[in-house]
Every structure is written in structure tokens, then in C-alpha cells.
Scaffold this motif. Sequence first.
Motif, mmCIF file in Angstrom:
data_model
loop_
_atom_site.group_PDB
_atom_site.id
_atom_site.type_symbol
_atom_site.label_atom_id
_atom_site.label_comp_id
_atom_site.label_asym_id
_atom_site.label_seq_id
_atom_site.Cartn_x
_atom_site.Cartn_y
_atom_site.Cartn_z
ATOM 1 N N ARG A 1 -17.028 -90.434 6.808
ATOM 2 C CA ARG A 1 -16.182 -89.978 5.703
ATOM 3 C C ARG A 1 -14.720 -90.318 5.928
ATOM 4 O O ARG A 1 -13.960 -90.452 4.981
ATOM 5 N N ALA A 2 -14.305 -90.439 7.165
ATOM 6 C CA ALA A 2 -12.906 -90.765 7.450
ATOM 7 C C ALA A 2 -12.634 -92.268 7.363
ATOM 8 O O ALA A 2 -11.475 -92.689 7.442
ATOM 9 N N ALA A 3 -13.691 -93.070 7.195
ATOM 10 C CA ALA A 3 -13.510 -94.526 7.120
ATOM 11 C C ALA A 3 -14.616 -95.117 6.248
ATOM 12 O O ALA A 3 -15.416 -95.940 6.699
ATOM 13 N N LEU A 4 -14.684 -94.683 5.025
ATOM 14 C CA LEU A 4 -15.731 -95.142 4.122
ATOM 15 C C LEU A 4 -15.596 -96.632 3.849
ATOM 16 O O LEU A 4 -14.489 -97.158 3.698
ATOM 17 N N HIS A 5 -16.730 -97.309 3.756
ATOM 18 C CA HIS A 5 -16.749 -98.723 3.381
ATOM 19 C C HIS A 5 -17.521 -98.857 2.075
ATOM 20 O O HIS A 5 -18.636 -98.360 1.946
ATOM 21 N N VAL A 6 -16.926 -99.558 1.107
ATOM 22 C CA VAL A 6 -17.501 -99.692 -0.224
ATOM 23 C C VAL A 6 -17.823 -101.156 -0.480
ATOM 24 O O VAL A 6 -16.985 -102.035 -0.239
ATOM 25 N N THR A 7 -19.025 -101.415 -0.980
ATOM 26 C CA THR A 7 -19.453 -102.768 -1.318
ATOM 27 C C THR A 7 -19.794 -102.826 -2.800
ATOM 28 O O THR A 7 -20.559 -101.993 -3.299
ATOM 29 N N VAL A 8 -19.196 -103.770 -3.513
ATOM 30 C CA VAL A 8 -19.476 -103.971 -4.938
ATOM 31 C C VAL A 8 -19.737 -105.452 -5.168
ATOM 32 O O VAL A 8 -19.390 -106.296 -4.332
ATOM 33 N N ASP A 9 -20.333 -105.755 -6.293
ATOM 34 C CA ASP A 9 -20.613 -107.150 -6.614
ATOM 35 C C ASP A 9 -19.360 -107.867 -7.080
ATOM 36 O O ASP A 9 -19.118 -109.020 -6.716
ATOM 37 N N VAL B 1 -9.411 -87.145 6.781
ATOM 38 C CA VAL B 1 -8.433 -87.419 7.826
ATOM 39 C C VAL B 1 -7.463 -86.257 7.968
ATOM 40 O O VAL B 1 -7.085 -85.855 9.083
ATOM 41 N N LEU B 2 -7.061 -85.682 6.832
ATOM 42 C CA LEU B 2 -6.143 -84.549 6.871
ATOM 43 C C LEU B 2 -6.772 -83.366 7.596
ATOM 44 O O LEU B 2 -6.130 -82.717 8.440
ATOM 45 N N ASP B 3 -8.024 -83.095 7.287
ATOM 46 C CA ASP B 3 -8.703 -81.973 7.949
ATOM 47 C C ASP B 3 -8.804 -82.197 9.444
ATOM 48 O O ASP B 3 -8.627 -81.267 10.252
ATOM 49 N N ALA B 4 -9.091 -83.438 9.840
ATOM 50 C CA ALA B 4 -9.220 -83.737 11.267
ATOM 51 C C ALA B 4 -7.887 -83.624 11.988
ATOM 52 O O ALA B 4 -7.809 -83.117 13.114
ATOM 53 N N GLN B 5 -6.816 -84.055 11.351
ATOM 54 C CA GLN B 5 -5.500 -84.005 11.976
ATOM 55 C C GLN B 5 -4.999 -82.576 12.133
ATOM 56 O O GLN B 5 -4.438 -82.203 13.163
ATOM 57 N N ILE B 6 -5.211 -81.795 11.115
ATOM 58 C CA ILE B 6 -4.753 -80.408 11.182
ATOM 59 C C ILE B 6 -5.525 -79.638 12.244
ATOM 60 O O ILE B 6 -4.988 -78.717 12.890
ATOM 61 N N ALA B 7 -6.793 -80.042 12.439
ATOM 62 C CA ALA B 7 -7.609 -79.340 13.429
ATOM 63 C C ALA B 7 -7.157 -79.616 14.856
ATOM 64 O O ALA B 7 -7.491 -78.861 15.784
ATOM 65 N N GLN B 8 -6.423 -80.670 15.054
ATOM 66 C CA GLN B 8 -5.937 -80.992 16.395
ATOM 67 C C GLN B 8 -4.700 -80.152 16.729
ATOM 68 O O GLN B 8 -3.744 -80.092 15.948
ATOM 69 N N LEU B 9 -4.733 -79.515 17.833
ATOM 70 C CA LEU B 9 -3.590 -78.688 18.243
ATOM 71 C C LEU B 9 -2.394 -79.570 18.563
ATOM 72 O O LEU B 9 -2.523 -80.648 19.154
ATOM 73 N N GLY B 10 -1.244 -79.115 18.130
ATOM 74 C CA GLY B 10 -0.019 -79.808 18.452
ATOM 75 C C GLY B 10 0.317 -80.968 17.532
ATOM 76 O O GLY B 10 1.292 -81.679 17.786
ATOM 77 N N ALA B 11 -0.442 -81.154 16.526
ATOM 78 C CA ALA B 11 -0.148 -82.253 15.601
ATOM 79 C C ALA B 11 1.089 -81.950 14.778
ATOM 80 O O ALA B 11 1.239 -80.862 14.229
ATOM 81 N N ARG B 12 1.985 -82.910 14.687
ATOM 82 C CA ARG B 12 3.194 -82.713 13.894
ATOM 83 C C ARG B 12 2.920 -83.036 12.412
ATOM 84 O O ARG B 12 2.153 -83.960 12.119
ATOM 85 N N PRO B 13 3.518 -82.314 11.486
ATOM 86 C CA PRO B 13 3.269 -82.544 10.045
ATOM 87 C C PRO B 13 3.538 -83.977 9.616
ATOM 88 O O PRO B 13 2.769 -84.542 8.823
ATOM 89 N N GLN B 14 4.657 -84.580 10.116
ATOM 90 C CA GLN B 14 4.955 -85.946 9.701
ATOM 91 C C GLN B 14 3.898 -86.935 10.186
ATOM 92 O O GLN B 14 3.581 -87.927 9.508
ATOM 93 N N ASP B 15 3.330 -86.659 11.388
ATOM 94 C CA ASP B 15 2.256 -87.522 11.880
ATOM 95 C C ASP B 15 1.014 -87.378 11.014
ATOM 96 O O ASP B 15 0.322 -88.371 10.718
ATOM 97 N N VAL B 16 0.755 -86.130 10.613
ATOM 98 C CA VAL B 16 -0.412 -85.882 9.770
ATOM 99 C C VAL B 16 -0.280 -86.621 8.442
ATOM 100 O O VAL B 16 -1.196 -87.313 7.987
ATOM 101 N N LEU B 17 0.877 -86.494 7.792
ATOM 102 C CA LEU B 17 1.092 -87.137 6.503
ATOM 103 C C LEU B 17 1.032 -88.654 6.621
ATOM 104 O O LEU B 17 0.510 -89.347 5.746
#
Length: 360
Positions: free
Chosen positions: A103-111, A130-146
Motif C-alpha cells: 500500500r505504501a508503494a502501489l504499482h498500477v498497470t493500464v493498457d 506513508v503518513l501513518d507509517a511515519q507518524i508511528a515512528q518515534l521521533g519523526a519530525r513533522p517536516q520530514d513526515v510531510l
Amino acid sequence: MNVVVLVARREFRSRVWSKPVLGCSVLVAVLLVTFLFLQAFVFGSEHPIRIGLAGQAIGLAEGLPQETASLGLTVAVSQVDSVADGVAQVKAGELDVLVSGARAALHVTVDNQLDPQLRTTLNGLVRQQVLDAQIAQLGARPQDVLSRVDQAQISLTQLNVTDPERVQRVAIGVVVGLLVTLALAGAAALATAAAVAGRRDGTEEVVLTVLRPRRLLLANLAGPGVTGLVHLVAVGVLGVVVALATGVVTLPGSLLAGFGTGLLWYVLGVAVVGTICTTRRTAMWLLAGLIVVFVLSTILLTADPGGTATAVLSVLPPFAPVLLPGRLVVGVASAWQVPLAVGLTLVLLAGLTAKRISLP
């Protein structure tokens, strides 16, 4: 020239409101409008986007329909056994979109093309993960998350990249070719009737006492030609209005360009077919030829409008009035091909005219 205008006017007035001509035009108009309404309200109705999910992307099966519904999209979600199987189904036209990967790196194939709203939805799902995963990490800075969230998006594979409006442009070209073909067939029938009637009642011999053969031919061509042009314009304008009003055509510029070039090529084409048609037998052969030209032109235009064979045939007089307007609408005709086609048509017309006026 006054006598030329007089003869042409007489032929025009006797044909333009005749019941057979009006009946044919009304029939073509009814069929055209019926086709446009069916295309707008039956065949052209929106179908759900068929999405296949593979691997970890199967977890989107419940949430994806709700996410797309908020944007006005209807999707049909199904699971596929593997990515390879999903790609094969996309190639075969059984699926519109294949979504695979985490889900954090979906790949889409179309014709060909990915719906912009569906792209937005899938990118939103990736960024949320990605946002959920970043927030779950302790010590993550908001600017890094965004920063990480903004960079997160799907990766896209397009198996065949073409103009998304190409199908519509080709359809416009085919319809324009059909209308020009029908108009040329009608003008040929009128020219034949005028020639046969003139010889039968002696009108042609009388007029030849005051007109040169070349000018008599011009007068005989002008009447049926203008008659066909009037009816072609009427049917064409009706088709343009209905097509734009119902939303069947979303490219008004291409539609008007196709209609305009069709009218111009009709003028050249009617001069050629009118010169050929001197007897009912030649008219029947010409009608058969027009049918063959239209069928071949339609096949070439739908299969390979930019191909070498299509380009060569589109500049030759038998095919130019039907095939070249369609190639111009699709945007694959080179600028030099138009004057070449016009020149070849004029050369053919000159030869036919010389032969026609030399006949006893």
C-alpha cells in the motif's frame, strides 16, 4: 455565362425539392440522429472501471470503492492470482487497471491511459499509508513526515500510449467520409438523370447551339452539385448540433474541421463523378466504386491512419474525398499531402473533361 447560370438554376430548382432527393436526405438525417442518440444514451453510457488487485494490494478491496465513489467514479474490483495474470488480463481487455504491490508503494498497470480521478484516489491511499507509517515512528519530525508524504505516489506502467481522443477523432473521420460518399452518390445519380433526360428530349442539342460543350458540362454539373451540397450542409449541420448537444463529441474543433474539409472535398469529388456519369450503366459502376472506396477507407482509417499505405491512397483521386478528411481530423496527414491530392484530382478532372466534351 448567363446561359450557364440559367441552365444550372433550372436543374437545381427541379431537383433540390424533388421527393426522391428530399426523401434520401431525410432518411440519412434520421439515421444519423438515431445513431447519435443511441451512442449518447445507450452505447455511450459509462461503465464501471474494472480494477484487478494482486498481492498486498488485495487489502484495498473494501476501501477502494468508497474512495472512488466520493469522486463520482464507479469501479468493479476483483482479485487476480498474480501480477503476470493481471497484466495478461489488461492486455486482453478483461481489466482496465491492475493494482499491485504494498500500500505504501502501489504499482498500477493500464493498457493506455489511467483515469485522472482514479490516479488521485490511488495516490491519496499511498500517501495516507506513508503518513501513518511515519507518524508511528518515534521521533519523526513533522517536516520530514510531510516531505515523505508529498513524495509518495504510485508508479505507473502504460502498455500502449496513444492519443486518448484518437478513437473519437477516427469516428468523426468515418462519419464525415460516409456523408461525403452518400452526397457524391446522390449527385452522381442526379447528374446521370440530367444527362439522360437532356439527350432523350433533345434539350442538350438545343442548348449546344448557344453554349460551348465545356460550358454546357459546367452547367450540368453545377445543378446537381449545388443540390447535393445544400442537402449535405443541412444534414451535416444537424449532425454537428446533435453530436455536441448530446455530448457524443467532446472535440468541437475536430468536428467542425472534419465537416469543413468534407465539404471542400465534396466539391472536388462531385466534379469528377459528375463528369464520369453520362449513362445509367456508368452511374452503377461508379456507385459500386464509391462503396468499395468507402469500405477500404474505413478499414484503413480505423486500423492504421498514419500508415504508408493509408497515406498513399489518401492522395489518390478515388480515395482523397473520403479518406483524406478523416486523416486530417486524426492529425496524421502531412501538410504537403493536401495540395498533392488536390493537384492529382484536378489533373484527373481535366482529363475526364477533355474526354467528355470530345464525345459526340
